[in-house]
Every structure is written in C-alpha cells, then in structure tokens.
Design a protein around this motif. Structure first.
Motif, PDB file in Angstrom:
ATOM      1  N   TYR A   1       1.878  10.779   4.358  1.00 57.53           N
ATOM      2  CA  TYR A   1       3.188  10.716   5.024  1.00 57.53           C
ATOM      3  C   TYR A   1       3.020  10.780   6.542  1.00 57.53           C
ATOM      4  CZ  TYR A   1       5.759  11.517   0.623  1.00 57.53           C
ATOM      5  OH  TYR A   1       6.300  11.406  -0.620  1.00 57.53           O
TER       6      TYR A   1
ATOM      7  N   SER B   1       9.281   6.279  -0.267  1.00 53.91           N
ATOM      8  CA  SER B   1       9.598   6.007  -1.677  1.00 53.91           C
ATOM      9  C   SER B   1      10.143   4.596  -1.858  1.00 53.91           C
ATOM     10  CB  SER B   1      10.645   6.995  -2.195  1.00 53.91           C
ATOM     11  OG  SER B   1      10.041   8.237  -2.375  1.00 53.91           O
TER      12      SER B   1
ATOM     13  N   CYS C   1       9.453   2.050  -0.027  1.00 57.18           N
ATOM     14  CA  CYS C   1       8.313   1.129   0.117  1.00 57.18           C
ATOM     15  C   CYS C   1       7.451   1.140  -1.146  1.00 57.18           C
ATOM     16  CB  CYS C   1       7.461   1.525   1.319  1.00 57.18           C
ATOM     17  SG  CYS C   1       8.242   1.131   2.888  1.00 57.18           S
ATOM     18  N   ASP C   2       7.226   2.321  -1.707  1.00 51.04           N
ATOM     19  CA  ASP C   2       6.396   2.414  -2.911  1.00 51.04           C
ATOM     20  C   ASP C   2       7.002   1.617  -4.067  1.00 51.04           C
ATOM     21  OD1 ASP C   2       4.784   4.083  -1.526  1.00 51.04           O
ATOM     22  OD2 ASP C   2       5.200   5.899  -2.704  1.00 51.04           O
ATOM     23  N   ALA C   3       8.346   1.659  -4.144  1.00 51.02           N
ATOM     24  CA  ALA C   3       9.014   0.966  -5.250  1.00 51.02           C
ATOM     25  C   ALA C   3       8.973  -0.545  -5.040  1.00 51.02           C
ATOM     26  CB  ALA C   3      10.448   1.446  -5.363  1.00 51.02           C
ATOM     27  N   GLY C   4       8.686  -0.972  -3.808  1.00 51.06           N
ATOM     28  CA  GLY C   4       8.523  -2.399  -3.520  1.00 51.06           C
ATOM     29  C   GLY C   4       9.805  -3.161  -3.747  1.00 51.06           C
TER      30      GLY C   4
ATOM     31  N   GLY D   1       3.127   0.915  -5.323  1.00 51.69           N
ATOM     32  CA  GLY D   1       3.512   2.018  -6.215  1.00 51.69           C
ATOM     33  C   GLY D   1       3.904   1.557  -7.597  1.00 51.69           C
TER      34      GLY D   1
ATOM     35  N   ALA E   1       3.970   5.264  -8.130  1.00 55.11           N
ATOM     36  CA  ALA E   1       4.981   5.811  -7.209  1.00 55.11           C
ATOM     37  C   ALA E   1       5.437   7.192  -7.672  1.00 55.11           C
ATOM     38  CB  ALA E   1       6.166   4.856  -7.104  1.00 55.11           C
TER      39      ALA E   1
ATOM     40  N   LEU F   1       2.757   9.752  -7.052  1.00 58.60           N
ATOM     41  CA  LEU F   1       2.657  10.133  -5.628  1.00 58.60           C
ATOM     42  C   LEU F   1       3.790  11.049  -5.181  1.00 58.60           C
ATOM     43  CD1 LEU F   1       1.406   6.822  -4.013  1.00 58.60           C
ATOM     44  CD2 LEU F   1       0.168   8.995  -4.177  1.00 58.60           C
ATOM     45  N   LEU F   2       4.957  10.877  -5.802  1.00 64.76           N
ATOM     46  CA  LEU F   2       6.062  11.787  -5.464  1.00 64.76           C
ATOM     47  C   LEU F   2       5.701  13.214  -5.855  1.00 64.76           C
ATOM     48  CD1 LEU F   2       9.593  10.344  -6.304  1.00 64.76           C
ATOM     49  CD2 LEU F   2       8.693  11.122  -4.107  1.00 64.76           C
TER      50      LEU F   2
END
Lengths: 203, 569
Positions: free
Chosen positions: A25, A75, A77-80, B393, B475, B478-479
């Motif tokens: 982060y 989050s 960005c991670d989910a795209g 993710g 994802a 990672l959370l």
C-alpha cells in the motif's frame, strides 16, 4: 519549497509505511502522490493530513467497509475490469481525490474512460488524460460519497478542461513536508557504531 | 502502464545463459564491463554526434579555491559541469557518506548557467545533501583528492617533469567521487524530465557525463596547482600520460539495494548482456579478423589483470586466479581451431568447464568486443518503464501459488528455519537515511526491516497461499493479508522478466554486499574493483579514456582495456 517528483514519491511512500500501511500500500501511496503532483493537483497536503490522522487512529479507516481512499483505490484496481463494469457507488471515503490516481490507472489498463464524481467535484479520465469538469470540493477531507462510472464510448470531452501532466516537481508547504517526514522517520533505525562499521570508507 | 500480465514467459535459445546460471551472487560478484557499459555508450554517442566542449569559466585562485564551468555541446542541447574547488583541511577529508566537506563539489547544469545560477549553485552545491539544487540541475556530486598522488603529480609538473606512469598506475586517479546523485535527489530534475532526450535516455548517462567531465577538471586542477607552485618551470602533462588517470569512486553499502529495488532495470541490463552474448555464441563462423581482434583483447585483459591491485582477502586470490587462467586461456587459443562451426560457443563451453567464474565472465565480455554491429544497438533496450504495475487480483490463490512454484523454485527450496538463514536485516539508518545491514538477533530495529529479503518473503507468501482457500481470488487473499501486497506485485512481474531476481538469500549470514555493488558498477563500466570490506568497494572510472578536447582525434571506444605494449601485438 519545490520538491522533485521522486522526492515526493519516496517521502510519501515512507510516510505511508510509517503510518502503519503495508509496504505494498505504501508503494502505491507514493506513486499516487507522485501522479497527483505531476498534474499539479493537491498531493502532499492530502497525504500529510490523512496519514497523520491514520497513524493515530488506523482502525477508524480500515475494516470491512474501509474509509481509506488508499485501500479502496487498491481494491478497485485489484478487482480490475470487473470492479467497474457499471457505475459503482463508493460509500464514504475520506480525501476522495486520492482515489483518482488509482482509477486513472485502472481506466488505462482497461482502455475505458471513467468519470469520478462527488458533490462539488467531477473529474473524467480518458486515455490517461484528466479533465476537471468541476473542482469546488476537490481537496476535501470529509467523508464523502463517491460515484464512479464508465464514460460512454466515443464521448468527446472539452479539451479546455484538461489538467496537463508535467515532469516538474511541485511546491510543498513546509508544514506538510514536515508532517510527512515525521511519519517517514518512524521507518528509520537509529544508527549504532556497530552498524556504521564497514558500511563505507573510513579514511 | 500495465501490460498484459498473462503474456508467456520469455524463453531463451540454447545460446542464452539461464537466469539460474547468471543471477547468482557469486557470478554477479565476478562481473566485468563490456561494450554495453554506460561509460562506453556515452563516449560512443559523443564522438558520433561530434559534441563540442568549452571550458567557459576557470576562476580558481592560487590556493586552488574557486569555480569552473565546462560546457558540453551536443546536437540539441548543452550541458555544463559546474565545479567548485575548496580548501579542505586534511582532518575533514572523509570518503564516508556522512562527511560534510569535500575537496571539490559539482553539479551538471541543464544548459549554460548564468552568473545568477552560479551564485545560487555556489550557495548550495558545496553543502551537498544539506543544500538544495533545482530542476535546472541533473546531478549533484563531490570528490576528494588522493592526497599523496595529487601533491606528487603537482610537484613533479612544477619541476618541469612528467609524472611516472608506474606511480600513477598504483592509484589510478587524482580524485575519487564519493557520491553522484541524480534522478531528482535534493531537488534536482527528475528522470521523467530527461528520459525522452535521446542522449540521456539510457541509464545513468547524465551521471556518466558528470564523472567524465569531473575527470577533466581534476587534471586541469593539478596542472593549475603546478603552475601556482612554479609558474616558470611548470609544464602540462603529455596527453598519453594524462589519459592514465581515471576518476576514483568509493561505493558503499547504500548502493547495494539499488538492483533489488529496480527489478525491471536489472532484468533489462542482464537481458541485454545475455542477448548480446548469445548473438556472439550463435555465430556459425568466426572471421579471421574477429578472431584476431579477440586475441588482442585477451592480451589487453591480461595487462589489465596484471595492473589490478587489491588486498581484499576474497578479491586478491580471485585476481591471482584470473591472471593464471587468462594465461592458460591464451595458451589454449594458440591451438584452438577458430574455423570450426560455432567456434565462440565451443570456446565458452570450454571456459565454463576449465575456468573460474571471474575468468568466465571476463572471457564472455571479451567475446563481445569484435562485434559492435551485434552488440551496441542493445544499449537502447537497457532503460525501463518503472511505473508501478497493477496487481492482477482476479487470478486464484492456487494460480498464484503455481506461478511461485514455476518462477521462484530457487526461493522455495531455501530453508529459512535456521537463524543463519535470517541473520541479517536491511534497514534505513536514521542518521544518514542510508540503507544499512544489521544483525537481526544482536541489533535493535528488525521490526523496521526493509523489504529486500525477497526469497524469505516469497517463502512466507507461498506458505500463506497454501493454507488459504485455493479457489478464492487473490484480491480477497490480499485484503486479508496486506503484508504480502508488495511481494505479490513483484512475483507477478517475475512471470515476464526472467532476469529480474537475484537468486540468493540476501539476508544470509554469509551474503556479500560487494557482489551486488560489483554487478551494478560493472554495468557502469568500472574496472579494477578493489573491495575494502565486504560492504564497500573502490573502483576507477574512465581510466585510459580520451578527454573531451581530444575525442575528435581519438577512438571513442578503444580504451576499456590498457593498450598493448610495443612488441605484444
């Protein structure tokens, strides 16, 4: 004083780490500040204020429904692509402008234009270019409801509203820099004679 | 921006050395300069583009105090080295990064400085880290004299005599830099500002230009000092003796993490080098001309090895072995059939079997010398877009784990149970904001460890992934486990960049930071590595290279090894 983009990046990264965020982060926070600074948008002042608050009261900003723009941005960005398949509401984040660098990166990665809106502020991002339609509350620290939606394909935006990305540094208030350095300081280890030994030439 | 992360991993040909082979500290700690090195790239360009040079300011007094400006005029832009010479009391002369005063301080100015600029710089550059430069400056640097050699050369010239090349060879430089800062440090221009300029787009080109001009300044200063001693008798140095001087450099532990913190840059440097070497190894036929050139370079490398001095307990025997093995290799070449198919490949395979890593690396880099047309273009591939990539993710926990098993098998095989495997930790010191290496179990601060222990973090990540629900999204993992965010991003990059990881444990009790330093410095083009402990090293830069004012009449790229002596060719 004017700080270079890499100084802003490095100091914000360390400050984010000092505030208790994980290294991953923290790296993103540094790059977010750099990106905002390159666009001459509020950057270090937002992070200085937010990270200082966060360091004192981290629980308030994380958890299952985080108010932290850095966690929410990461989050998304991670989910795209899936994360913004349609318009989404982001309930209650503080310092919502800090979401913008994340969403811009997502917009570029998914080759889709995005619009970010909260009361008094409206920003669009298309092909990596930022259009500021409304900026009355751009630097707000308040807990804000944010909506993020896709731009229709073929939309044309007013070029007069473009916020150019530059390669120069940004002027930073001494008090903000000081706040960031205080947090960064939490990541340093006091040197001992033992640790200095052999680290460099002694002659 | 983010590229498609699912792109297939790179596959080398049979002539490419594998990451498992080259990305080991022992081999990195044996790295040598080559045609790809940044100093040589710079001088080739300057010659090709016919840059012009002018010493526009020389305002140095009898005590050797004052300022000088050297302008380097390229086809599109001018860069100016601004030098400040100081009168440094001997007790303040320290090469440590924690020093606060130096013999000379420098900055590379973007353009030609006005008097106002010079005054601003004069108020800041001598303070180095404690001062501020601006976006008009590209680098910030300082240097200290080699006291003994500087004085003796000045006195010799003042008597009207030339310095003895053998005495010069013992030190190799009049001044050594103790830091060359670039890329936005202390307010200087960011890399973003210059990276689209053709002449500075390659790695460290602004820093190399700075050092090359500093070298000229050090020679001008010693000749000036000689004149101040005896204006009537003093002579200037003969060009061939002048060229014997390089610039010294002391590089400490603070530089060691660079290649760990810049994985894409490291990948691109090594990839360019290995691609260059594979191109040479895959040559079906070797021309007589190329082979003769190579044999000359082997002889010159032997002279270099003979001149290379170090008292370091690890480096000293390595140099002795290098000398012996280069002699053995040269003898082997006498009977080698260079007309056979794939002769270079056969030669390297022989070297791998019969020579130490130090000599193997030397021989490999020598093989690049006869092939500018195959090698030099690769210097365009050695920079990197270091934008932080998005984490994918959407892959499953199980897919991430499989990816680790494929790309980090070397890390997953390591045993981190013993204290010895984790006995060090990297941290940033409060005192100088410099990276340091501590003893985990004896010194305070391990809770503030920097994330440089890649292998250990990979092992911890693999363990956490294994005990997580396998079909859940990364994802989600990672959370719940944000402490793995940085290492997940890194591990996803490794799928595309095979040469980005040093395949060793960087916190092991026996890890040698000088191996990291040598790899980086070899890409700069440094020679004569002289480790002074396991944590810092002295080198020489630009030794035997032409000076700016003579580059038009000299070869830009025939100086990296000492010239052949008469009768040796």
């Amino acid at each position: 004083m004017i700080y270079s983009l890499s100084e802003i990046d490095a100091t914000c990264k360390k400050a984010a780490r000092g505030s208790g965020l994980s290294w991953g982060y923290a790296e993103e926070a540094g790059k977010a500040a750099r990106w905002l600074a390159a666009h001459q948008l509020p950057s270090t002042e937002l992070l200085a204020a937010y990270l200082t608050e966060r360091q004192k009261n981290a629980e308030h900003y994380q958890g299952s429904n985080p108010k932290c723009p850095l966690l929410v941005g990461a989050s998304l960005c991670d989910a795209g692509y899936d994360g913004v398949e349609q318009s989404i509401k982001i309930n209650h984040v503080v310092y919502p402008l800090l979401l913008l660098p994340y969403l811009t990166q997502l917009s570029q990665a998914t080759s889709a234009g995005l619009n970010l809106h909260w009361l008094g502020t409206n920003i669009s991002c298309l092909e990596g270019v930022i259009y500021i339609q409304e900026n009355a509350s751009i630097a707000t620290s308040e807990l804000t409801e944010v909506s993020c939606s896709y731009l229709e394909s073929g939309v044309s935006l007013n070029k007069a509203l473009i916020q150019e990305k530059g390669v120069l540094g940004q002027s930073v208030e001494a008090s903000d820099w000081q706040a960031l350095e205080s947090l960064a300081h939490l990541t340093y280890v006091p040197a001992t004679e033992e640790s200095r030994r052999g680290a460099g030439p002694a002659d | 921006m983010q590229e498609n992360a699912t792109q297939n991993a790179w596959q080398g040909s049979e002539f490419h050395r594998t990451p498992e082979n080259v990305m080991r500290l022992s081999r990195m700690g044996s790295a040598h300069q080559s045609r790809l090195s940044f100093m040589r790239t710079l001088l080739r360009r300057i010659k090709r583009e016919n840059w012009q040079f002018e010493r526009s300011v020389w305002d140095i007094n009898q005590k050797g105090v004052g300022r000088a400006v050297y302008q380097a005029k390229g086809p599109n832009r001018t860069y100016s080295l601004v030098a400040f010479a100081h009168d440094l009391p001997p007790e303040l002369r320290s090469d440590r990064v924690i020093a606060e005063a130096w013999d000379s301080t420098f900055t590379l100015f973007d353009g030609v400085p006005t008097e106002e600029d010079l005054q601003r710089l004069e108020a800041n550059v001598p303070k180095q880290e404690a001062g501020r430069v601006s976006g008009k400056e590209l680098t910030l640097s300082r240097a200290n004299r080699s006291v003994r050699l500087f004085s003796s050369v000045a006195e010799t010239l003042a008597r009207g005599e030339q310095p003895d090349p053998e005495e010069i060879a013992k030190v190799g430089y009049l001044m050594r830099t103790t830091a060359v800062y670039g890329s936005g440090k202390f307010g200087a221009a960011d890399r973003d500002f210059i990276q689209n300029r053709e002449e500075l787009s390659g790695p460290f080109q602004a820093e190399m230009l700075t050092v090359w001009l500093i070298r000229t300044f050090t020679l001008d200063l010693v000749e000036h000092t000689a004149k101040c001693i005896d204006a009537d008798k003093a002579v200037t140095m003969k060009p061939e003796i002048r060229r014997c001087f390089g610039v010294g450099n002391s590089t400490g532990l603070g530089m060691a993490p660079f290649i760990v913190n810049h994985p894409l840059l490291l990948n691109n440097w090594i990839m360019a080098r290995e691609e260059a070497f594979s191109r040479v190894r895959s040559q079906q036929q070797v021309t007589n001309e190329a082979y003769a050139s190579f044999r000359d370079f082997v002889k010159r490398a032997r002279i270099n090895a003979d001149q290379w001095q170090s008292e370091h307990p690890i480096q000293k025997p390595k140099i002795t072995t290098l000398r012996q093995e280069l002699t053995k290799f040269d003898d082997y070449l006498d009977g080698f059939d260079s007309q056979q198919e794939l002769a270079w490949n056969h030669l390297y395979l022989w070297a791998e079997e019969h020579l130490s890593e130090e000599t193997q690396e030397q021989v490999a880099m020598l093989m690049l010398e006869p092939y500018p047309e195959l090698v030099d273009g690769l210097t365009d591939c050695m920079d990197a877009n270091e934008t932080l990539t998005l984490i994918d993710g959407r892959m499953s926990v199980n897919e991430m784990l499989s990816s680790l098993k494929e790309h980090y098998a070397w890390a997953l095989e390591m045993d981190f149970v013993t204290d010895q495997a984790r006995s060090r930790f990297w941290y940033v010191s409060e005192e100088k904001l410099e990276p340091r290496l501590g003893e985990r179990f004896d010194e305070p601060g391990m809770e503030l460890e920097q994330p440089l222990c890649v292998a250990w973090h990979i092992a911890q990540l693999a363990e956490a992934l294994s005990s997580h629900k396998q079909d859940s999204l990364l994802a989600e993992f990672l959370l719940a486990n944000p402490q793995f965010r940085h290492i997940v991003r890194r591990a996803q990059l490794a799928r595309k960049y095979p040469y980005m990881e040093i395949q060793n444990n960087l916190i092991a009790h026996d890890m040698l930071p000088i191996d990291l330093l040598r790899l980086k410095l070899s890409f700069f083009g440094a020679t004569r590595f002289d480790p002074r402990s396991d944590r810092w090293v002295r080198i020489t830069m630009f030794q035997n290279a032409p000076f700016p004012f003579e580059l038009h009449e000299q070869s830009a790229d025939d100086w990296a090894y000492p010239p052949l002596q008469v009768g040796q060719a």
